[in-house]
Design a protein around this motif. Structure first.
Motif: not given
Lengths: 322, 298
Positions: A143, A145-148, A150-151, A154-155, A261
């Motif tokens: 996970l 290496v896949t999570v953006p 900036f998102w 925000i989370l 970012i």
């Protein structure tokens, strides 16, 4: 070894020259005339005469031939003079000096975290393969290496800032001013900056460790009756670190990319945010200075990685192709 | 290698020949996560292809409903500030993501592989010139490079594709160059040279087919990181022009209204993550299935 280091140094100098040329000439391709934008923002509308424009052009040295401009710029850079920002009307060197410590503070914490935590996670997952820590940590690294980024930021702002009120949602305070507040403010940005590097270090460490611990010399070490910690930390670690070190070099580059970012999401006055605002403001003097400094840092780090690579692996030191 | 005896032994006990395609299929789907990734990928591709039929509303139509409504049975993910249906925009966003990903990988691999073949096969001055330029480009973090390039070229989706292509060309050149350097030492290349084959035909017929598999794996892996990069750029406001839908920009739009409707930001972010995960997993699966060292083991 000395010959190898000298060769690398010369190549790095050549690359640095190419980097400076690229930065300088690409910036000259920027659409629109930055001086016009500057004038439109800072002056009365009727003061925008072509004489005033010519005067500004002279002031910033933009009326000279482009090679002269380049020589002027690069000789300034080596004296620590990066020119004057068209937008801020301040020395670019001063602008960067104010913001670099912020980015370096967060970036260094993120880098240390991603290296040490990443290696530890990879090590545990490999040595205790199939155990519950491995079964929890390894999917998490997928996970990571896949999570953006900036998102994720925000989370975290939503959960820890707005809902739980545990952490401040934005801003930056120097640790010298208020250590506690600074630590609270840097937790989320540092996690965001570190997560990709941490996960990729852990994955690489796990797979290269798994490869190494199945080799004959490790079996010999077991047969000699050495303790597990000695075998893993002394015999296996050094060899399994070789592929990981390349990733660490890339980590510096990723931290700088990520700062663009993360500093935007958390409203941190660092170098990444200055870069973004200068790009949108077409303040090319600032953009080319930042691009050059970051590229030089990445270059130096890669040089160090290359040399330590040779130090760790005699195969590279003695028989290198091309 | 002095393994004549073992090879003979292997022949006598060789398992019945299986079709290579069937073996690829079996190895590829043997890992659960890879199969899951493949299914997600298939879903995203189908969404992108049939977006006009699947999206419940026009994604660009302003005022389909009231602005910023909560998810309900009519609008599963609610609506944005302009009263556009979020689910429809999410579905159309997959088109942007996949288009940028595939076109960038196509352009970058074409140019990067060509440069790598030239540098690796001819060596000498071409090698020196190409690889030093590649080194210089590699000094810039990918996102930084793409950001500056996109700024120089001006916004718009096609410029994002060009910017990202320039940023990743070095990866292809390095990999191709390294493999070409070792392949050109093989006897079959020497034989082709002695038979008078031209460099072009040697590169296309003998070198390229041998590096195709690793390149395919690299391309798949890179699709994931490109979709992440495109999302980051559009989050910063560079990329597709306003009415168009991009996941990164949607996360940014929703960010400002997080208190009222967090789904606006969460849903597109999740879409990015699942798509990147899918590409990474398919890349992993391909790598295992195509790795000649694992042939016979898996």
């Amino acid at each position: 070894m000395t010959a190898f280091v000298i060769r690398r140094l010369l190549l790095a100098l050549l690359t640095l020259l190419l980097v400076s040329l690229a930065v300088f000439f690409v910036m000259r391709l920027l659409p629109g005339d930055p001086l016009l934008i500057y004038m439109a923002q800072s002056m009365e509308f009727d003061a925008m005469s072509s004489e005033a424009l010519d005067e500004l052009r002279r002031e910033f040295g933009l009326d000279k031939p482009i090679m002269v401009q380049y020589m002027h710029w690069i000789s300034g850079v080596f004296r620590g003079d990066f020119g004057t920002s068209i937008f801020y009307r301040e020395k670019v060197g001063k602008l960067m000096l104010e913001r670099f410590p912020v980015t370096l503070h967060l970036g260094l914490l993120a880098l240390l975290g991603s290296v040490f935590v990443g290696l530890a996670v990879g090590l545990i997952a490999a040595v205790r393969r199939g155990s519950w820590p491995d079964r929890i940590l390894t999917p998490l690294t997928y996970l990571g290496v896949t999570v953006p980024v900036f998102w994720l930021g925000i989370l975290m702002i939503y959960v820890f800032g707005l809902k739980l009120h545990w952490l401040p949602i934005a801003g930056y305070t120097s640790p010298w001013e208020n250590f506690w507040l600074s630590t609270q403010q840097s937790i989320m940005p540092v996690i965001c900056l570190a997560v990709f590097g941490l996960a990729s270090n852990a994955r690489q460490m796990r797979s290269s460790m798994l490869e190494v611990i199945h080799q004959d010399y490790i079996r010999t070490a077991w047969a000699k009756g050495l303790s597990e910690s000695r075998i893993i930390l002394k015999h296996a670690l050094k060899n399994s670190l070789i592929p990981v070190i390349t990733l660490m070099g890339m980590g510096v580059s990723m931290v700088f990319g990520g700062s663009v970012i993360v500093e935007t999401v958390f409203a941190i006055p660092g170098i990444g945010r200055l870069l973004v605002s200068s790009i949108f403001g077409q303040d090319y003097v600032v953009v080319q200075a930042i691009a050059f400094v970051i590229a030089s840092i990445v270059l130096v780090v890669n040089l160090i990685v290359d040399i330590s690579y040779a130090w760790l692996d005699p195969k590279i030191r003695y028989g290198r192709i091309a | 290698m002095n393994k004549t005896s073992t090879i003979e032994a292997d022949f006598s006990e060789a398992p019945p020949r299986v079709s290579e395609w069937r073996r690829l299929w079996r190895v590829f789907f043997s890992r659960g996560t890879v199969a899951v990734g493949f299914c997600i990928l298939l879903l995203v591709v189908l969404l992108a292809l049939f977006a006009p039929f699947l999206a419940p509303y026009d994604p660009y139509q302003v005022g389909v409903t009231d602005p910023l409504i909560q998810p309900d049975s009519m609008h599963w993910l609610g609506s944005d500030t302009l009263g556009r249906d979020t689910l429809s925009r999410l579905i159309y966003g997959s088109r942007t993501a996949l288009m940028v990903g595939f076109l960038t990988v196509g352009i970058a691999s074409l140019m990067g592989v060509t440069l790598g073949l030239i540098a690796g096969y001819f060596g000498g001055i071409p090698y020196m010139v190409i690889m030093r330029c590649i080194d210089a480009v590699m000094c810039f973090p990918m996102l930084l490079m793409a950001l500056i390039m996109a700024a120089v070229l001006g916004g718009g989706i096609q410029n994002v594709i060009i910017a990202l292509s320039v940023a990743i060309i070095p990866h292809y050149t390095r990999v191709t160059c390294g493999m070409t350097l070792s392949i050109r030492e093989n006897d079959y290349v020497k034989a082709a040279q002695l038979m008078g084959a031209g460099s072009e035909s040697i590169l296309l017929k003998h070198v390229l087919p041998n590096i195709l598999h690793p390149l395919l794996v690299l391309m798949t892996m890179q699709l994931g990181s490109l979709i992440l990069a495109e999302a980051s750029l559009s989050f910063l406001g560079i990329g597709i022009e306003p009415p168009g839908a991009a996941w990164g920009a949607m996360v940014n739009d929703g960010y400002r209204h997080m208190i009222r409707n967090p789904v606006l930001s969460f849903a597109p972010g999740l879409a990015i993550m699942l798509t990147v995960f899918a590409f990474n997993m398919v890349g992993d699966g391909l790598r295992d299935a195509l790795d000649p060292r694992l042939r016979g083991l898996l």
